[in-house]
Design a protein around this motif. Structure first.
Motif, PDB file in Angstrom:
ATOM      1  N   LEU A   1       0.836  -1.208   0.000  1.00 41.12           N
ATOM      2  CA  LEU A   1       0.000   0.000   0.000  1.00 41.12           C
ATOM      3  C   LEU A   1       0.868   1.255   0.000  1.00 41.12           C
ATOM      4  O   LEU A   1       0.527   2.262  -0.622  1.00 41.12           O
ATOM      5  N   LYS A   2       2.018   1.177   0.670  1.00 41.84           N
ATOM      6  CA  LYS A   2       2.943   2.312   0.700  1.00 41.84           C
ATOM      7  C   LYS A   2       3.961   2.220  -0.430  1.00 41.84           C
ATOM      8  O   LYS A   2       4.185   3.192  -1.158  1.00 41.84           O
ATOM      9  N   ASN A   3       4.544   1.044  -0.605  1.00 36.65           N
ATOM     10  CA  ASN A   3       5.651   0.898  -1.553  1.00 36.65           C
ATOM     11  C   ASN A   3       5.217   1.049  -3.005  1.00 36.65           C
ATOM     12  O   ASN A   3       5.945   1.608  -3.834  1.00 36.65           O
ATOM     13  N   ILE A   4       4.027   0.548  -3.330  1.00 32.19           N
ATOM     14  CA  ILE A   4       3.542   0.590  -4.719  1.00 32.19           C
ATOM     15  C   ILE A   4       2.581   1.756  -4.940  1.00 32.19           C
ATOM     16  O   ILE A   4       2.689   2.483  -5.924  1.00 32.19           O
ATOM     17  N   HIS A   5       1.650   1.941  -4.006  1.00 36.65           N
ATOM     18  CA  HIS A   5       0.588   2.930  -4.224  1.00 36.65           C
ATOM     19  C   HIS A   5       0.842   4.278  -3.548  1.00 36.65           C
ATOM     20  O   HIS A   5       0.178   5.256  -3.874  1.00 36.65           O
ATOM     21  N   GLY A   6       1.772   4.313  -2.595  1.00 34.75           N
ATOM     22  CA  GLY A   6       2.136   5.581  -1.981  1.00 34.75           C
ATOM     23  C   GLY A   6       1.288   6.013  -0.802  1.00 34.75           C
ATOM     24  O   GLY A   6       1.411   7.150  -0.327  1.00 34.75           O
ATOM     25  N   TYR A   7       0.414   5.141  -0.296  1.00 32.89           N
ATOM     26  CA  TYR A   7      -0.424   5.517   0.846  1.00 32.89           C
ATOM     27  C   TYR A   7       0.385   5.575   2.136  1.00 32.89           C
ATOM     28  O   TYR A   7       1.366   4.848   2.322  1.00 32.89           O
TER      29      TYR A   7
END
Length: 447
Positions: free
Chosen positions: A93-99
């Motif tokens: 969620l953070k590494n790919i999508h930036g959340y």
């Protein structure tokens, strides 16, 4: 359901997909939602709407506005804490999508800020007064001209559905309502179903309803974008957005603890009750020397309230994470605090608040007055708008129509839309404005 869809930044009318990584970090899309709600006229009217004590003249008591702000603060904390744990559990969620964790906090804070935006004046009795007008009052005459679902919308007039209407309804100069992100709209939708069938199951999402017949199209667009699960093939009902459970928990925490605090500060509940019941929730964090060092009742109760809210926030986060899979699959069927280890204490506190505050003489008397005020306003405005539609308007009807704002003058619409427009108009009033208009129409106060 999956988090990638559930965190959609799409807004009503968007043609291009919004990507989290492309967001300006100084003004994120989810934070814009909060700003738009704060600056809306409907939110401002909450400053003069009853939370528990109607038309209170003291500075102790919460209005719908102060309650909504506090629920939003608690919701932000819940969202951030859950967001941090979810990103640890689902690093893509953070590494790919930036959340980031704060995105979850911003969504819950915005939805919590708006959670009461559709509620009528005079507290929950306002909803009941509108419904009573159509179930047993003069509005019952419209039943045969409406579909069962349209009629049920009016008989069980619901602040949650009216809130969704406010947030999404296009008006002159306001296309798509406040144009909130679909993630925030999803988190706002506490009861993602229409008014019928009524309570088809014991699932928490079936307790009430959250969409009028007039907003079903935009509602369907939101649930499809977010990937909310349809709970029944035969009915227009869906599983909750997972973050709705956090919005609900924030509201539950605030009204349980803070309504109790209001009752104590007003002298309706003894201070000893606060120490007795709240200390059972905060037994691991309370410092007696800090409590007794405070010189005023207000400060002592405020100290207990702060510790209790902090304890319940941390527990709600743990309950959410322990049940994340069931929540995502739509199988978690109760409120988070229903799983609380402090459920008995919470139930005791609410029982005391009901007996000492909600059913106090002052509250009951003003709720009775609210019934009369709203019933009379509904009668006058529904008569005027229907007579105008039928070209039978009297001079009095024409004068009344001058009082109806343009965005509520659904003269050329169906009977259902006309009636719902009047209900929304009355529902959007503040307590004081409703009383003032009631008195002017009855000729009591024409100054």
């Amino acid at each position: 359901m999956n988090w990638e869809q559930l965190l959609s930044l799409k807004r009503f009318g968007d043609t291009n997909k919004r990507i989290r990584k492309e967001q300006d970090e100084t003004r994120l899309g989810f934070e814009v939602d909060y700003d738009r709600i704060i600056f809306s006229s409907e939110f401002r009217s909450l400053q003069d709407k009853t939370q528990v004590i109607p038309l209170s003249k003291t500075d102790f008591v919460h209005t719908r506005l102060t309650h909504s702000l506090e629920v939003s603060v608690v919701g932000r904390s819940l969202g951030r804490k859950v967001g941090q744990k979810l990103i640890e559990k689902h690093p893509h969620l953070k590494n790919i999508h930036g959340y980031k964790a704060n995105d979850f906090g911003a969504i819950v804070a915005a939805a919590a800020l708006a959670h009461d935006i559709g509620n009528p004046p005079f507290g929950h009795s306002g909803e009941k007064a509108i419904g009573e007008f159509f179930k047993n009052g003069e509005g019952k005459a419209f039943q045969k001209q409406l579909t069962p679902k349209e009629y049920q919308d009016l008989c069980d007039f619901e602040g949650n559905a009216n809130g969704f209407k406010i947030l999404t309804e296009s008006k002159a100069g306001r296309y798509g309502g406040l144009r909130l992100s679909y993630a925030t709209l999803g988190a706002f939708m506490k009861y993602p179903k229409e008014s019928l069938p009524k309570k088809p199951t014991n699932h928490i999402a079936d307790k009430k309803y959250g969409v009028f017949q007039s907003e079903k199209e935009i509602f369907a667009d939101v649930v499809n974008e977010l990937g909310l699960l349809q709970r029944s093939q035969n009915d227009f009902s869906y599983s909750r957005h997972p973050l709705t459970y956090l919005v609900e928990a924030a509201d539950d925490i605030c009204y349980t603890i803070i309504d109790f605090e209001d009752g104590i500060n007003l002298g309706l509940i003894q201070e000893e009750f606060a120490l007795e019941y709240l200390s059972k929730i905060i037994r691991n964090t309370i410092r007696p020397e800090n409590y007794y060092a405070l010189s005023t009742k207000k400060d002592r109760v405020g100290y207990l309230r702060a510790l209790a809210i902090g304890t319940l926030i941390n527990e709600a986060v743990e309950i959410f994470m322990s049940n994340e899979e069931a929540i995502l699959s739509g199988k978690f069927d109760c409120a988070l605090l229903d799983k609380s280890t402090y459920e008995a204490q919470i139930r005791d506190i609410i029982k005391i608040s009901v007996e000492k505050v909600y059913q106090s003489k002052d509250v009951v008397e003003k709720e009775i007055a609210g019934y009369r005020v709203l019933s009379d306003l509904l009668k006058v405005f529904t008569t005027a708008i229907n007579n105008t539609h039928d070209n039978k308007a009297s001079n009095y009807d024409k004068l009344i129509m001058h009082l109806l704002p343009e965005n509520f003058k659904a003269i050329n619409s169906s009977l259902y839309i006309r009636l719902l427009s009047v209900c929304s108009f009355v529902s959007n009033m503040s307590d004081s404005y409703a009383i003032m208009l009631f008195n002017k129409i009855r000729g009591i106060n024409i100054g």
